[in-house]
Scaffold this active site. Structure first.
Site, short mmCIF file in Angstrom:
data_model
loop_
_atom_site.label_atom_id
_atom_site.label_comp_id
_atom_site.label_asym_id
_atom_site.label_seq_id
_atom_site.Cartn_x
_atom_site.Cartn_y
_atom_site.Cartn_z
N GLY A 134 2.90 -3.84 -46.16
CA GLY A 134 1.97 -3.13 -47.03
C GLY A 134 0.73 -3.91 -47.38
N ASP A 184 -3.80 1.33 -35.10
CA ASP A 184 -2.73 0.33 -35.30
C ASP A 184 -1.74 0.33 -34.14
OD1 ASP A 184 -4.06 0.23 -37.66
OD2 ASP A 184 -2.40 0.97 -38.90
P1 ADP Z 1 1.42 -1.84 -43.51
O1 ADP Z 1 1.54 -1.09 -42.23
O2 ADP Z 1 0.01 -2.10 -43.90
O3 ADP Z 1 2.22 -3.10 -43.55
P2 ADP Z 1 2.73 0.51 -44.49
O4 ADP Z 1 2.97 1.02 -45.85
O5 ADP Z 1 2.02 1.38 -43.52
O6 ADP Z 1 2.00 -0.90 -44.66
O7 ADP Z 1 4.11 0.13 -43.82
C1 ADP Z 1 5.04 -0.69 -44.49
C2 ADP Z 1 6.42 -0.10 -44.35
O8 ADP Z 1 6.88 -0.23 -42.98
C3 ADP Z 1 7.47 -0.81 -45.16
O9 ADP Z 1 7.47 -0.39 -46.50
C4 ADP Z 1 8.74 -0.41 -44.43
O10 ADP Z 1 9.13 0.90 -44.78
C5 ADP Z 1 8.28 -0.40 -42.97
N1 ADP Z 1 8.61 -1.70 -42.36
C6 ADP Z 1 7.74 -2.70 -42.03
N2 ADP Z 1 8.40 -3.76 -41.52
C7 ADP Z 1 9.71 -3.45 -41.54
C8 ADP Z 1 10.92 -4.13 -41.15
N3 ADP Z 1 10.90 -5.36 -40.62
N4 ADP Z 1 12.09 -3.46 -41.32
C9 ADP Z 1 12.12 -2.23 -41.82
N5 ADP Z 1 11.03 -1.54 -42.19
C10 ADP Z 1 9.84 -2.12 -42.06
MG MG Z 2 0.82 0.89 -41.87
#
Ligand code: ADP
Ligand code: MG
Length: 400
Positions: A134, A184
């Protein structure tokens, strides 16, 4: 998270991948294959993607691993090491809709594969990443693309990289319910070591521009994400739509805002509310800056690139109104430090990270000073990462 190291070196990467395989074996047994997809940082081109315009991201050496092995009990089970939590379903009773849970991302990819006619056999999967969640570095696309490669391998199906990117975007748009553009997922698929990528978000044509080895990519996390971000993103998109529709009345060939010129806007801006005009002005000028930035990078004109990044930040702050106090402080602090080539807020806005191109020889000092200045101004401890532009998603072979 069990692996803290970055994955720039292939030995480090193999070690990190074998740790993921160990986690997989501990939870599920099996003999997993391991895939890695990178996060990304956008050097320039903000909110231009859904306007059919240009962006110039680089994949970074922070990423997410997805390991996979087949199961014989007809179930699907996914464990996230980051959340220390798993989900499990019968393969023929997968949830049809999102649950506002991290598992939406891999399950969304599974859904999109099925929609594309690709049946994936029952499987076990582990997700483990070091992209800060995030923070605007697209941990979500790295999860999707890593999961997609893993699922495709198990299904024995081949798919072009651009098609994988589109499939993952569809998963995020339609299953997860986040209205992201294609950037992305595209850079997670097509990233190249020591290069940024200029992407035409409409045609999906792209060209790589080399980032010189003496330049470091410093990413500074403001540690804030203002709660208005989600809502404002939708509002910006609506404003851009509104402005585009007005311009289209005069020039029907303007399908997306990327087709409009600064002259078009000047001519018809009187017909738009002031805020709509400024949102459009940001996007129209940002498209020009982004293409110019790719040219500058390709020609080794780093001063020019830095000036374009500075102008992009001002436009994002004043015309698009998507910055915030903390990001402005971080960018202004960077601009006063030795070694800076260019700095701006990156990502969807209202917090998250700034991207800084910095002379590598003084990057360590730069990071230290930036951290200090930010702390002095805000009282907050920023996380600052020095990254290297990295390859797109791939399988990581784990030796014996
Ligand atoms: P960003 O893409 O900028 O990091 P987003 O809100 O689009 O932020 O995505 C973040 C979300 O992606 C997390 O809250 C989670 O739900 C999911 N996510 C990211 N990395 C993982 C991981 N290693 N395992 C499970 N879910 C993940
Ligand atoms: Mg994202």
């Amino acid at each position: 998270m069990v692996w803290e190291m970055k994955v720039a070196e292939s030995e480090e990467k193999m070690l990190a991948a074998s740790l993921v395989a160990e986690i997989h074996e501990k939870h599920f047994g099996g003999d997993p294959r391991v895939f890695l997809a990178p996060g990304r940082v956008n050097l320039i081109g903000e909110h231009t993607d859904y306007a059919g315009g240009f962006v110039m991201p680089a994949a970074i050496d922070f990423g997410t691993f997805a390991s996979i092995s087949a199961r014989s009990d007809g179930r699907v089970e996914i464990w996230s090491e980051n959340f220390a939590e798993g989900v499990t379903y019968a393969a023929d009773e997968l949830p049809k809709a999102r649950k506002e849970h991290w598992s939406d991302y891999p399950l969304g990819v599974l859904w999109a594969l099925r929609e594309a006619g690709i049946e994936v056999p029952p499987f076990s999967m582990v997700l483990d990443g070091n992209v800060p969640l995030g923070a605007g570095l697209s941990s979500s696309a790295s999860v999707e693309v890593a999961a997609a490669l893993a699922l495709l391998s198990l299904a024995g199906a081949k798919m072009e990289r651009s098609a994988i990117a589109k499939l993952c975007q569809r998963a995020e748009n339609e299953y997860v319910g986040a209205s992201c553009g294609i950037m992305d997922q595209f850079i997670a698929c097509h990233g190249a070591e020591d290069h940024s990528l200029l992407l035409d978000c409409r045609s999906l044509e792209f060209r790589l521009a080399p980032i010189p080895r003496h330049v470091s990519l410093v990413i500074a996390n403001t540690m804030v994400k203002h709660s208005i971000a989600g809502g404002e993103y939708g509002i910006r998109r609506a404003e851009v739509e509104e402005g585009t529709a007005i311009l289209r009345q005069h020039r029907p060939e303007i399908g997306l805002l990327r087709d409009a010129t600064p002259e078009d806007l000047e001519r018809w801006s009187g017909e738009m509310p002031e805020n709509v005009m400024r949102r459009c002005r940001h996007i129209i000028t940002e498209n020009l800056r982004t293409v110019a930035a790719a040219d500058a990078l390709a020609a080794g004109k780093l001063k020019k690139l830095g000036d374009l990044m500075a102008a992009a930040h001002v436009s994002y702050r004043d015309d698009f109104e998507a910055s915030c106090e903390e990001a402005d402080i971080m960018v202004e602090a960077a601009q006063g430090l030795p070694g800076l080539i260019g700095a701006r807020l990156t990502g969807g806005g209202f917090g998250g990270c700034t991207v800084n191109l910095v002379e590598g020889a003084v990057a360590a000092q730069f990071m230290e000073q930036l951290r200090e200045e930010y702390r002095a101004a805000t009282g907050m401890a920023a996380e600052i990462y020095c990254c290297r532009a990295s390859a797109g998603a791939h399988e990581v072979e784990i030796g014996g």
